[in-house]
Scaffold this motif. Structure first.
Motif, PDB file in Angstrom:
ATOM      1  N   UNK A  96       0.815  -1.219   0.000  1.00  0.00           N
ATOM      2  CA  UNK A  96       0.000   0.000   0.000  1.00  0.00           C
ATOM      3  C   UNK A  96       0.847   1.267   0.000  1.00  0.00           C
ATOM      4  N   UNK A  97       1.827   1.355   0.893  1.00  0.00           N
ATOM      5  CA  UNK A  97       2.612   2.583   1.006  1.00  0.00           C
ATOM      6  C   UNK A  97       3.390   2.886  -0.274  1.00  0.00           C
ATOM      7  N   UNK A  98       3.958   1.857  -0.894  1.00  0.00           N
ATOM      8  CA  UNK A  98       4.713   2.073  -2.134  1.00  0.00           C
ATOM      9  C   UNK A  98       3.773   2.502  -3.264  1.00  0.00           C
ATOM     10  N   UNK A  99       2.601   1.865  -3.340  1.00  0.00           N
ATOM     11  CA  UNK A  99       1.608   2.258  -4.348  1.00  0.00           C
ATOM     12  C   UNK A  99       1.175   3.708  -4.142  1.00  0.00           C
ATOM     13  N   UNK A 100       0.890   4.049  -2.898  1.00  0.00           N
ATOM     14  CA  UNK A 100       0.413   5.397  -2.567  1.00  0.00           C
ATOM     15  C   UNK A 100       1.464   6.439  -2.930  1.00  0.00           C
ATOM     16  N   UNK A 101       2.710   6.130  -2.654  1.00  0.00           N
ATOM     17  CA  UNK A 101       3.807   7.044  -2.975  1.00  0.00           C
ATOM     18  C   UNK A 101       3.856   7.329  -4.475  1.00  0.00           C
ATOM     19  N   UNK A 102       3.712   6.286  -5.274  1.00  0.00           N
ATOM     20  CA  UNK A 102       3.762   6.447  -6.730  1.00  0.00           C
ATOM     21  C   UNK A 102       2.626   7.329  -7.233  1.00  0.00           C
ATOM     22  N   UNK A 135      -7.575   8.518  -3.764  1.00  0.00           N
ATOM     23  CA  UNK A 135      -6.468   7.656  -4.189  1.00  0.00           C
ATOM     24  C   UNK A 135      -6.107   6.661  -3.095  1.00  0.00           C
ATOM     25  N   UNK A 136      -6.034   7.156  -1.859  1.00  0.00           N
ATOM     26  CA  UNK A 136      -5.710   6.278  -0.739  1.00  0.00           C
ATOM     27  C   UNK A 136      -6.750   5.194  -0.536  1.00  0.00           C
ATOM     28  N   UNK A 137      -8.030   5.565  -0.608  1.00  0.00           N
ATOM     29  CA  UNK A 137      -9.114   4.591  -0.428  1.00  0.00           C
ATOM     30  C   UNK A 137      -9.073   3.540  -1.537  1.00  0.00           C
TER      31      UNK A 137
END
Length: 245
Positions: free
Chosen positions: A117-123, A159-161
């Protein structure tokens, strides 16, 4: 610690089947161990300080009013989360041989979810920044009306959700059994293999394609505007000379 593994654990690995070797054995595993043991804490401290400074700068009064600052503040927080989620696990493993992901079923599921999740969110936060830059170049007079603080918060939240929903499957597909955190049940094994490709698209390919396209469009637009401005200046100068004559 008498033994270490012959490879470090990456943030996206879900298996712990590793071969142990003697730490004094002169091979790459010893080098890897020393890198994590001595360099891991340095990277954590350096990354934390860097992201904290970024937050401090973006929270200044003259910058807070810009939506870009909001995106970058969230990016700094998420980047710190990525740093701790990945490096702490590897560093702990290097110094103690304990894999925090394998402490319990809950840690297996939660850590795997966070790793993705965190890596996806960062991108995708970087994608949002690219969209704002794109609008700033193509519609400079409307960008402040479109990209307001409220809209930025909505975009970040949405985006986060979305990414939470995409990665939520780890809470039922991942399980801990015999020291292995992976898709244990047969019905999830095929999905686990397919997921690697899905994650590649979501985390890497799609953000890269969007940001590359945005940057190419921005560069093309700026070159066009520069040529137009130069041509306009030339025409204006020629008209002035004609009137003078």
């Amino acid at each position: 610690m008498d033994t270490i593994t012959n490879r470090t654990l990456s943030s996206n690995e879900t298996s712990s089947n590793v071969t142990t070797i003697n730490i004094l054995d002169p091979n790459t595993s010893k080098l890897t161990y020393n890198i994590w043991l001595h360099g891991g804490i340095f990277l954590i401290v350096l990354g934390t300080i860097g992201n904290s400074l970024s937050l401090a700068v973006m929270m200044r009064k003259n910058l807070r009013r810009h939506t870009t600052a909001l995106y970058l503040m969230v990016l700094a927080v998420v980047d710190t989360a990525v740093l701790y989620n990945w490096f702490v696990r590897n560093w702990t493993y290097a110094i103690s041989g304990i894999d925090t992901r394998l402490l319990s079923v809950a840690s297996c599921k939660i850590h795997t979810f966070c790793s993705y999740f965190f890596v996806d969110f960062e991108s995708w936060i970087l994608v949002l920044v690219s969209f704002e830059r794109l609008f700033a170049v193509f519609a400079p007079h409307r960008v402040r009306n479109i990209f307001t603080k409220k809209s930025a918060i909505i975009q970040i939240t949405a985006t986060g959700v979305f990414l939470v929903i995409v990665n939520l499957h780890f809470f039922w597909t991942q399980d801990l059994e015999n020291g292995v955190c992976d898709a244990i049940e047969r019905r999830y094994m095929y999905f686990s293999r397919v997921w690697n490709w899905i994650d590649f698209v979501i985390c890497s390919f799609a953000p890269f394609a969007v940001m590359l396209s945005s940057n190419v469009a921005i560069i093309t637009r700026l070159v066009y505007l520069q040529k137009t401005k130069k041509q306009s200046s030339t025409n204006k100068r020629n008209n002035t000379m004609t009137l003078t004559l």
